[in-house]
Design a protein around this motif. Sequence first.
Motif, mmCIF file in Angstrom:
data_model
loop_
_atom_site.group_PDB
_atom_site.id
_atom_site.type_symbol
_atom_site.label_atom_id
_atom_site.label_comp_id
_atom_site.label_asym_id
_atom_site.label_seq_id
_atom_site.Cartn_x
_atom_site.Cartn_y
_atom_site.Cartn_z
ATOM 1 N N ALA A 104 22.504 83.111 19.631
ATOM 2 C CA ALA A 104 21.064 82.890 19.808
ATOM 3 C C ALA A 104 20.259 84.083 19.281
ATOM 4 C CB ALA A 104 20.745 82.660 21.277
ATOM 5 N N ARG A 105 20.799 85.292 19.483
ATOM 6 C CA ARG A 105 20.059 86.496 19.049
ATOM 7 C C ARG A 105 19.821 86.473 17.539
ATOM 8 N NH1 ARG A 105 22.376 90.485 22.116
ATOM 9 N NH2 ARG A 105 24.271 90.330 20.894
ATOM 10 N N LEU A 106 20.886 86.120 16.777
ATOM 11 C CA LEU A 106 20.762 86.112 15.314
ATOM 12 C C LEU A 106 19.892 84.945 14.858
ATOM 13 C CD1 LEU A 106 24.458 87.047 14.615
ATOM 14 C CD2 LEU A 106 22.458 88.460 14.076
ATOM 15 N N ASP A 107 20.026 83.820 15.574
ATOM 16 C CA ASP A 107 19.228 82.653 15.204
ATOM 17 C C ASP A 107 17.731 82.930 15.410
ATOM 18 O OD1 ASP A 107 19.304 79.793 14.389
ATOM 19 O OD2 ASP A 107 18.230 79.567 16.294
ATOM 20 N N ALA A 108 17.407 83.645 16.487
ATOM 21 C CA ALA A 108 15.998 83.971 16.753
ATOM 22 C C ALA A 108 15.450 84.871 15.638
ATOM 23 C CB ALA A 108 15.868 84.653 18.114
ATOM 24 N N LEU A 109 16.273 85.827 15.191
ATOM 25 C CA LEU A 109 15.838 86.706 14.095
ATOM 26 C C LEU A 109 15.584 85.894 12.827
ATOM 27 C CD1 LEU A 109 18.299 89.719 14.501
ATOM 28 C CD2 LEU A 109 15.831 89.706 14.924
ATOM 29 N N ALA A 110 16.477 84.926 12.581
ATOM 30 C CA ALA A 110 16.327 84.092 11.378
ATOM 31 C C ALA A 110 15.057 83.249 11.469
ATOM 32 C CB ALA A 110 17.553 83.200 11.230
ATOM 33 N N THR A 111 14.824 82.655 12.653
ATOM 34 C CA THR A 111 13.637 81.804 12.830
ATOM 35 C C THR A 111 12.363 82.615 12.581
ATOM 36 O OG1 THR A 111 14.875 80.538 14.423
ATOM 37 C CG2 THR A 111 12.520 80.205 14.451
ATOM 38 N N GLU A 112 12.313 83.825 13.138
ATOM 39 C CA GLU A 112 11.137 84.689 12.933
ATOM 40 C C GLU A 112 10.869 84.935 11.451
ATOM 41 O OE1 GLU A 112 11.882 87.328 16.914
ATOM 42 O OE2 GLU A 112 11.832 88.388 14.996
ATOM 43 N N ARG A 113 11.958 84.910 10.682
ATOM 44 C CA ARG A 113 11.838 85.208 9.247
ATOM 45 C C ARG A 113 11.847 83.945 8.385
ATOM 46 N NH1 ARG A 113 13.499 88.933 12.182
ATOM 47 N NH2 ARG A 113 13.181 91.142 11.707
ATOM 48 N N ASN A 114 11.706 82.793 9.034
ATOM 49 C CA ASN A 114 11.737 81.498 8.323
ATOM 50 C C ASN A 114 13.007 81.302 7.502
ATOM 51 O OD1 ASN A 114 9.250 80.497 9.250
ATOM 52 N ND2 ASN A 114 8.189 81.846 7.783
ATOM 53 N N VAL A 115 14.116 81.725 8.055
ATOM 54 C CA VAL A 115 15.408 81.555 7.380
ATOM 55 C C VAL A 115 16.240 80.630 8.269
ATOM 56 C CG1 VAL A 115 17.433 82.801 6.509
ATOM 57 C CG2 VAL A 115 15.253 84.000 6.704
ATOM 58 N N THR A 116 17.120 79.813 7.648
ATOM 59 C CA THR A 116 18.066 79.038 8.481
ATOM 60 C C THR A 116 19.436 79.672 8.319
ATOM 61 O OG1 THR A 116 17.385 77.372 6.878
ATOM 62 C CG2 THR A 116 17.915 76.574 9.085
ATOM 63 N N LEU A 117 20.204 79.662 9.425
ATOM 64 C CA LEU A 117 21.565 80.172 9.373
ATOM 65 C C LEU A 117 22.511 78.974 9.289
ATOM 66 C CD1 LEU A 117 21.386 83.130 11.924
ATOM 67 C CD2 LEU A 117 21.087 83.163 9.439
#
Length: 284
Positions: A118-131
């Motif tokens: 979840a931590r990495l996914d939240a960082l990606a969402t903030e940056r408009n990136v999908t993991l």
Amino acid sequence: MPASTAQSAPHRHDEASDLLQARYRSSDPSVTEPWNPILATLLAHRSVRAYRSTPLPEGALEQIIAAAQSAPTWANLQAWSVVVIEDPARKAKLAQWFGGQKHVEQSPVFLVWIADLARLDALATERNVTLGAIPYLDALLIALGDAALAAQNAVVAAESLGLGTVYIGSVRNRFEDVSAELKLPPLAVPVFGLCLGFPDSTSTAAIKPRLEQEAIVHREYYSVENQKAPILRYDERLRDFQREQGLPTIGWIEQALNRLSTPASLNGREHLFDAIKARGLVQR
Ligand SMILES: Cc1cc2nc3c(=O)[nH]c(=O)nc-3n(C[C@H](O)[C@H](O)[C@H](O)COP(=O)(O)O)c2cc1C
């Protein structure tokens, strides 16, 4: 002076030979060198299921977590978290959820280890990136591996400080309840709990013997055949241990097979695939 030379050679030999004897109850392996205090801590491990209410010494939890964070982690993702539970009422509730395991309530600190994407996914969402890799099985294996390696470092650190521990896999029996109780976001899943505290002096925890190395270690190629004789020898040794501990003497083979005999023997964990999927992991 390195720690390994702090004891006289005969003392070290006795300690090594006593701990190896307790761990295997056989003369194999016969070696007692090399030896040092870290090996002594590791070989002296036993799960503790009776605790004093004494709080942890000042700074102990922080050092234990620093040891956990010092474990290797896949690609330095650090894809794990830990939730510290000290509130007596919450520990009592969890103990009841986990089949009345009183040590969960008794231990001053109960840790829940989380496989955390979840931590990495939240960082990606903030940056408009999908993991795109997160829904794959391997992403969960990475996070589970990270959490397990960290937790076991914590166990060794705790034991080196004279504290006792026991893992609580039953956390997954109540996967959804625990996830809700800890307010875990999707992509963060509880892996196991860990009781932490000073062992009660009435605790009868003894070193539980393990399979001989011959059953576990394969030279160059895996062999089912080579394991058969050492497993039968171990079954007898575990019966001796069970007798000494006042436990039902059913041996290792029957005990281990019983634990996996039907889906229902997973005690609720047979539904885990769907539950984990519902939290956004292991879609493929
Ligand atoms: C992932 C995991 C989950 C476990 N869950 C429980 C549990 O819910 N309750 C318990 O009393 N012990 C639990 N244990 C402890 C094992 O029963 C114990 O490690 C095993 O019997 C070997 O004994 P030892 O740790 O004393 O050497 C768990 C251990 C692991 C590694």
